[in-house]
Design a protein around this motif. Structure first.
Motif, mmCIF file in Angstrom:
data_model
loop_
_atom_site.group_PDB
_atom_site.id
_atom_site.type_symbol
_atom_site.label_atom_id
_atom_site.label_comp_id
_atom_site.label_asym_id
_atom_site.label_seq_id
_atom_site.Cartn_x
_atom_site.Cartn_y
_atom_site.Cartn_z
ATOM 1 N N ILE A 10 -4.223 0.533 2.215
ATOM 2 C CA ILE A 10 -4.964 1.003 2.099
ATOM 3 C C ILE A 10 -6.344 0.814 3.266
ATOM 4 O O ILE A 10 -6.172 0.378 4.039
ATOM 5 N N LEU A 11 -6.638 1.284 4.624
ATOM 6 C CA LEU A 11 -7.860 1.448 6.296
ATOM 7 C C LEU A 11 -9.252 0.738 5.271
ATOM 8 O O LEU A 11 -9.482 1.261 4.282
ATOM 9 N N VAL A 12 -9.788 0.241 6.479
ATOM 10 C CA VAL A 12 -11.254 -0.429 6.729
ATOM 11 C C VAL A 12 -12.404 0.548 6.337
ATOM 12 O O VAL A 12 -12.383 1.326 7.112
ATOM 13 N N GLY A 13 -12.925 0.563 5.078
ATOM 14 C CA GLY A 13 -13.629 2.142 5.125
ATOM 15 C C GLY A 13 -13.378 3.265 4.069
ATOM 16 O O GLY A 13 -14.547 3.762 4.013
ATOM 17 N N ASP A 14 -12.441 3.209 3.297
ATOM 18 C CA ASP A 14 -12.021 4.131 2.695
ATOM 19 C C ASP A 14 -12.737 3.549 1.716
ATOM 20 O O ASP A 14 -13.161 2.520 0.910
ATOM 21 N N LYS A 15 -13.229 4.823 1.063
ATOM 22 C CA LYS A 15 -13.882 4.590 -0.391
ATOM 23 C C LYS A 15 -12.788 4.822 -1.679
ATOM 24 O O LYS A 15 -13.561 4.485 -2.605
ATOM 25 N N PHE A 16 -12.187 5.449 -1.340
ATOM 26 C CA PHE A 16 -10.258 5.155 -2.905
ATOM 27 C C PHE A 16 -9.736 5.845 -2.269
ATOM 28 O O PHE A 16 -9.109 5.486 -0.443
ATOM 29 N N CYS A 17 -8.616 5.389 -2.967
ATOM 30 C CA CYS A 17 -7.160 4.562 -2.345
ATOM 31 C C CYS A 17 -6.231 6.040 -2.705
ATOM 32 O O CYS A 17 -6.501 7.103 -3.692
ATOM 33 N N GLU A 18 -6.191 6.624 -1.383
ATOM 34 C CA GLU A 18 -5.288 8.095 -1.554
ATOM 35 C C GLU A 18 -4.167 7.588 -2.650
ATOM 36 O O GLU A 18 -3.504 8.919 -3.065
ATOM 37 N N GLN A 19 -3.347 6.701 -2.417
ATOM 38 C CA GLN A 19 -2.310 7.016 -3.971
ATOM 39 C C GLN A 19 -2.240 6.938 -5.203
ATOM 40 O O GLN A 19 -2.005 7.760 -5.948
ATOM 41 N N CYS A 20 -3.924 6.252 -5.565
ATOM 42 C CA CYS A 20 -4.293 6.379 -7.378
ATOM 43 C C CYS A 20 -5.398 7.473 -7.440
ATOM 44 O O CYS A 20 -5.748 6.851 -8.216
#
Length: 71
Positions: A10-20
């Motif tokens: 995940i990237l810094v600043g992401d609020k949700f996981c793109e995978q799950c």
């Protein structure tokens, strides 16, 4: 960084996981060492040794099918 739920990057600043789709938090999820219903021990197959409740398993990488061919 990695998702605490599935381990995806995940990237810094992401609020949700793109995978799950899990929400990104600063603390790891709690791990339950006993049965979710009664707190007793869990056998190697994922069943409670006291009440028989089947614990939620992680992602499976195999499937077993038993065919009974009595004609």
């Amino acid at each position: 960084m990695q998702c605490m739920n599935c381990g995806a990057s995940i990237l810094v600043g992401d609020k949700f996981c793109e995978q799950c789709g899990a929400g990104i938090t600063s603390k790891p999820p709690t791990v339950v060492n006993g049965c979710e219903k009664c707190g007793a021990g869990i056998d190697p197959e994922g069943y409670c040794s006291q009440c028989g409740f089947r614990q939620e398993q992680g992602e499976r990488n195999w499937l077993e099918v038993i065919i009974n061919s009595q004609l």
